[in-house]
Design an enzyme around this catalytic site. Structure first.
Site: not given
Length: 248
Positions: A61, A152
């Site tokens: 992706v 993250y």
């Protein structure tokens, strides 16, 4: 539940796989995208046992040049594309003091950049169908801080901002996010190295005293993708067993 096809990124395992299977249980066609092509095809095979049309597509992706071919393959296999679940995600346990540019980019590119650019690539398809919806998998780490995973945390907080922005721009397409807590997935086990101490600490975060199951995230995603959530957009649904609601 609409009958249009849904792309689920990161669907070879974990939360992504559970989302694809939960949608397939309703008969919804699903395309499982993952750089692990064998895992994507395995998930598609599982989905097919529920009678759902399914296809596994090998795609990274972060490679936007691959989107056109993957979308064409998906459209041909499913007949339509009326939904996106962006569950692909990576985590790199590295505090700011040791952060590198390649590591930062690797996390942000999968977790955040890909969601925006894949949505852009799918807009023509999504706008063709009534009831189209998008769900991004964020995290409780997008709501609270964690010292050892700054990239993250940033990516998941950014995904919530992106969700609200797209919800403003894209009606009648609905755009929402789910914030999982500590879920028993290969990602969590990989990030902790399977350390029993870490895993026990994560279990204790929830008043239930256990980790969540991928299927418990998937049912929330399935709801947000359904017509039952027809007036919900720009929202994030926290599914964390109460971890962020209490002081533990």
């Amino acid at each position: 539940m609409p009958d249009t096809g849904v792309i689920v990124t990161g669907g070879a395992s974990g939360i992504g796989r559970a989302c694809a299977l939960a949608l397939a249980e309703t008969g919804r066609p699903v395309a499982i995208w993952d750089r692990d092509g064998a895992g994507a095809r395995e998930t598609a095979s599982f989905a097919a046992t529920n009678g759902a049309t399914s296809v596994g597509v090998t795609v990274d992706v972060t490679d936007t040049s691959a989107f056109a071919a993957a979308i064409a393959t998906t459209r041909e296999a499913l007949g339509s594309i009326g939904g996106l679940v962006h569950a692909a995600g990576v985590v790199a346990p590295t505090a700011v003091g040791n952060l590198t540019e390649p590591l930062w980019d690797a996390v942000l590119n999968v977790n955040l950049r890909a969601h925006a650019l894949l949505t852009k690539a799918l807009l023509a398809d999504l706008r063709q169908h009534e009831g189209s919806a998008i769900v991004g998998i964020s995290s409780v780490e997008g709501l609270v801080g964690q010292a050892f995973i700054p990239a993250y945390c940033s990516s998941k907080a950014g995904l919530l901002g992106l969700t609200r922005s797209m919800a403003h721009e894209l009606p009648p397409i609905r755009v929402n996010a789910v914030c999982p807590g500590y879920i028993d997935t290969p990602m969590l086990n990989g990030a902790t190295g399977g350390d029993p101490g870490f895993m026990e600490a994560f279990r204790k975060k929830s008043p239930f005293g256990r980790l969540g199951r991928p299927e418990e995230i998937a049912t929330a995603v399935r709801f947000l993708m359904s017509d039952e959530a027809s007036f919900i957009t720009g929202a994030h649904l926290v599914v964390d067993g109460g971890a962020t609601a209490v002081d533990r």
